[in-house]
Design a protein around this motif. Structure first.
Motif, short mmCIF file in Angstrom:
data_model
loop_
_atom_site.label_atom_id
_atom_site.label_comp_id
_atom_site.label_asym_id
_atom_site.label_seq_id
_atom_site.Cartn_x
_atom_site.Cartn_y
_atom_site.Cartn_z
N UNK A 146 69.80 22.67 24.84
CA UNK A 146 69.74 21.40 25.58
C UNK A 146 70.85 21.37 26.65
N UNK A 147 72.01 21.90 26.29
CA UNK A 147 73.11 21.95 27.27
C UNK A 147 72.77 22.90 28.42
N UNK A 148 72.15 24.04 28.09
CA UNK A 148 71.76 24.99 29.14
C UNK A 148 70.83 24.32 30.15
N UNK A 149 69.87 23.57 29.64
CA UNK A 149 68.94 22.88 30.55
C UNK A 149 69.71 21.89 31.43
N UNK A 150 70.63 21.17 30.79
CA UNK A 150 71.40 20.17 31.55
C UNK A 150 72.18 20.85 32.69
N UNK A 151 72.80 21.99 32.40
CA UNK A 151 73.60 22.69 33.41
C UNK A 151 72.72 23.19 34.56
N UNK A 152 71.53 23.68 34.22
CA UNK A 152 70.62 24.13 35.29
C UNK A 152 70.20 22.94 36.15
N UNK A 153 69.86 21.83 35.49
CA UNK A 153 69.44 20.63 36.23
C UNK A 153 70.56 20.12 37.13
N UNK A 154 71.80 20.26 36.67
CA UNK A 154 72.94 19.81 37.48
C UNK A 154 73.27 20.78 38.61
N UNK A 155 72.56 21.88 38.68
CA UNK A 155 72.79 22.86 39.75
C UNK A 155 73.96 23.78 39.49
N UNK A 156 74.46 23.84 38.25
CA UNK A 156 75.68 24.60 37.98
C UNK A 156 75.48 26.11 38.11
N UNK A 157 74.24 26.59 38.01
CA UNK A 157 74.04 28.03 38.24
C UNK A 157 73.25 28.28 39.54
N UNK A 158 73.01 27.21 40.29
CA UNK A 158 72.34 27.36 41.59
C UNK A 158 70.87 27.71 41.44
N UNK A 159 70.39 28.50 42.37
CA UNK A 159 68.97 28.86 42.36
C UNK A 159 68.72 29.98 41.35
N UNK A 160 67.77 29.73 40.46
CA UNK A 160 67.50 30.72 39.40
C UNK A 160 66.74 31.91 39.97
N UNK A 161 67.23 33.11 39.66
CA UNK A 161 66.56 34.33 40.16
C UNK A 161 66.01 35.20 39.03
#
Ligand code: SOE
Length: 404
Positions: A146-161
């Protein structure tokens, strides 16, 4: 929880591994979370009267039924929880929704896309009357995920490749491990692909907020015959060999392993693997997501940890940070133990119950919906088509062809 919260009568079908996991969730959730409705474990349903009675006593159910149609006819049942094999899901779920019962259905949603479409359509019709449904992709509710999803939604890892997603088990490495319904296509739909591959497809899509649009895969069955399971087996994954003599053999009609490349709608590239032959790996759900600003990594065998690499920090001290996802600021964790004490496999099921009951009380659509389950089913079907044809396959039903 509020002693005046109205009751929610639960009826459950099936009582093996998933039945036990769901039962503990129904029992536990109201003791740790402030639920708006009070789950009542009204009835457990299974075909064998003696065994279902024993299971009901052990798992904490008030009564039993041996015919699911009788469960659906009961006025004290508001929600039907389907924990029986995949070939039973569509019929029970559609009938339950039409009877006005909310439904929680184990994954994968169905054994075929056609069944899943029927279920998603029934769910949509029922939702118009406030009757809710959810598919049990329970790992979404592991706090680190759930935290991983939150971090992706917040843009913390940018554009997923890149998405690397594996579900590795080894419970079939031994060729003398007995047959189980999970190894029969007419009951389970597929093997490692649907049983555990479905989880990582759902997780990859859930965390990234993106969808798989095309796949290129292969399936392999390593052991094609196994000792037949004893009918009286109580083993949680489905069977124990018959005693004595030359064992009667059963035919394995599903894949032991599935591997596939995937394209996501955004252009991200995925590599997926699901196997029951990864010797030494017990329940290793491994996810690694690389983005333009950072990366995330998770392994269920160390389930309270999320690894985060922040590419925007100081280069000299950069590195994957090991986040212990055990603090009250983390999803779901505050309702459990003091900081740092950690959660286990069963907690995801409890969180699933919490979110489902909350959505029902708020008259909202719980997630993942049957439509989400259908979408995963389309990915699984595309992998099967691809393995058969040896070509890329789109995940949509039409038109056939190579995506992008
Ligand atoms: C068996 O492979 C199984 O029980 C799956 O069916 C579950 O979904 C997974 O959580 C654990 O493994």
């Amino acid at each position: 929880m509020d002693p005046l919260a109205p009751d929610l009568g639960i009826g459950m079908v099936g009582y093996a591994f998933m039945g036990a996991a769901h039962s503990q969730a129904w029992r536990t959730a109201p003791h740790f979370f402030d639920l708006p409705l009070r789950p009542r474990m009204r009835a457990l349903c299974g075909r064998d009267a003696t065994r279902v009675a024993q299971a009901a006593q052990q798992l904490g159910w008030e009564s039993t039924e041996t015919d699911w149609t009788r469960l659906l006819a009961r006025a004290d049942i508001d929600l039907v929880d389907i924990c029986s094999p995949g070939n039973t899901h569509a019929e029970i779920a559609v009938a339950a929704l039409e009877a006005g019962k909310h439904v929680l259905c184990e994954k994968p949603l169905a054994n075929t896309v056609a069944e899943a479409e029927t279920m998603a359509a029934a769910a949509e019709r029922a939702a118009e009357h406030g009757v809710r449904s959810m598919v049990g992709f329970t790992y979404r509710r592991v706090p680190a995920i759930a935290l991983a999803r939150r971090l992706v939604q917040e843009g913390r890892i940018g554009q997923v490749r890149h998405v690397r997603a594996q579900y590795l088990q080894d419970w079939l490495v031994d060729p003398s491990s007995p047959m189980s319904w999970r190894l029969e296509r007419d009951k389970a739909g597929s093997g490692a692909l649907g049983d555990i591959g479905a989880h990582v497809v759902d997780l990859a899509q859930h965390i990234t907020g993106d969808q798989v649009v095309g796949v290129n895969g292969l399936l392999q069955t390593f052991v094609e015959e196994r000792p037949a399971a004893s009918p009286s087996s109580g083993a949680r994954l489905g069977g124990e060999a018959r005693d004595g003599g030359v064992p009667e053999m059963g035919r394995v009609t599903v894949d032991d392993t599935a591997a596939f490349l995937a394209r996501f709608g955004s252009g991200a590239v995925g590599v997926f693997e699901a196997t029951r032959f990864a010797t030494g790996r017990k329940n290793a759900i491994r996810l690694e997501i690389n983005g333009s600003r950072g990366s995330l990594a998770f392994d269920f065998e160390d389930m309270n940890v999320l690894q985060f690499f922040d590419a925007e920090g100081d280069g000299a001290t950069a590195g994957f940070r090991r986040i212990l996802v055990t603090e009250p600021v983390h999803p779901y964790v505050g309702s459990w133990w003091p900081p740092g004490h950690g959660l286990g496999y069963e907690h995801g099921f409890t969180h699933q119950v919490v979110d489902l009951v909350t959505a029902i009380a708020r008259d909202e659509q719980p997630l993942p919906s049957f439509a989400d389950g259908l979408q995963v089913q389309r990915v699984l079907a595309a992998v099967e088509r691809s393995a058969e044809a040896g070509t890329w396959q789109p995940t949509t039903a039409t038109p056939e062809g190579t995506p992008r």
